[in-house]
Enzyme design. Sequence first.
Site, short mmCIF file in Angstrom:
data_model
loop_
_atom_site.label_atom_id
_atom_site.label_comp_id
_atom_site.label_asym_id
_atom_site.label_seq_id
_atom_site.Cartn_x
_atom_site.Cartn_y
_atom_site.Cartn_z
N ARG A 79 0.85 -1.19 0.00
CA ARG A 79 0.00 0.00 0.00
C ARG A 79 0.88 1.23 0.00
NH1 ARG A 79 -3.45 -2.88 -1.46
NH2 ARG A 79 -5.47 -3.32 -0.50
N GLU A 134 -3.48 7.41 -5.12
CA GLU A 134 -3.61 6.65 -6.36
C GLU A 134 -4.80 7.17 -7.15
OE1 GLU A 134 -3.75 2.43 -5.71
OE2 GLU A 134 -1.80 2.45 -4.73
N HIS A 155 -1.09 -0.12 -9.93
CA HIS A 155 -1.73 -1.05 -8.98
C HIS A 155 -2.34 -2.27 -9.71
CE1 HIS A 155 -3.54 -1.16 -4.67
NE2 HIS A 155 -3.32 -2.39 -5.12
#
Length: 330
Positions: free
Chosen positions: A239, A268, A287
């Site tokens: 993360r 993000e 991601h």
Amino acid sequence: MARPRVFVTRRIPAAGLDRIVSACEAEVWQEPLPPPYDVLREKVRDCDGLVSLLTDQIDAALMDAAPKLKVISNFAVGFNNIDVGAATTRGICVGNTPGALTDATADLAFALLLAAARRVVDGVLDAKQGRWKTWEPLGYLGVDLAGKTLGIIGMGRIGFAMAQRGRGGWGMKVLYFDERPNDKAEAELGARRVDLDTLLRESDFVSLHASLTNTSKGMMGAKQFALMKSTAVFINTARGPLVDQAALVEALKTGKIFAAGLDVTDPEPPDPNDPILHLPNCVVAPHIASATHTTRNGMAEICADNLLAGVAGQPLRAWVNPEVAERRRV
Ligand code: GLV
């Protein structure tokens, strides 16, 4: 008996979605971007179940707006987007999708490691954009992998799979930092458990696989990057907020570390002008660690199992808060 009402915050693979839609009164958000928070809060008002993504913030206020909600089935292994304590207090079950994405995530972490160590993206962009002029004896020099030391922060399923790749494929020595010893990693991979500072000082590659909590947030900051070797490569597929991103940018810019490979950032996506996207020694992926057909299908199956068990009052297949069992909503 009325079918359970559920809201699904994005289209997920048919392997799970078809079962959800045939068993429930399901509304599936069709937009490419997540539902805004206020819209989501409205959508769950009469729901028994919710399928959420890591981009959906599921907090106490949202749960309070959904008095019948019995289960939140997160389509992810990580669940830092959900206030699990608040769910447990309210008798709501929370599920996640562990296992299905272990290999895919470790594969991507290793892909980033190789790409960052060998300057692959840097070189590919030069080739595509006309900057490749000749074979350069001193150009694009990277770092070798064989026999080096791999430091794993968080020796869970994914950390273990990453260590297996380094150990089996490149004969790497494995160090790890974790609250709990991992006997299997020690027995099978010769991994040695050390404190974080030792891991950072001794590793050639540092790969982050910790879960994001209030205590782990920002665990990699200026002090930690300063301990790393100037030839070291840092990988994060866990993360973004585990890392102080400004400190990472500084470490990369000033050559405190050699390179980084990131599948996650904070936020993000980053702003297009964020320096993290413009450093030649930083490989950033959007991601995508679990993004394979097989893995996403596997996640969808677990996600559907969790949701359907949750609305039926059954134990969840992958249950984040099993302690809720005694007082779960019926
Ligand atoms: C992805 O980041 C996940 O937690 O599944």
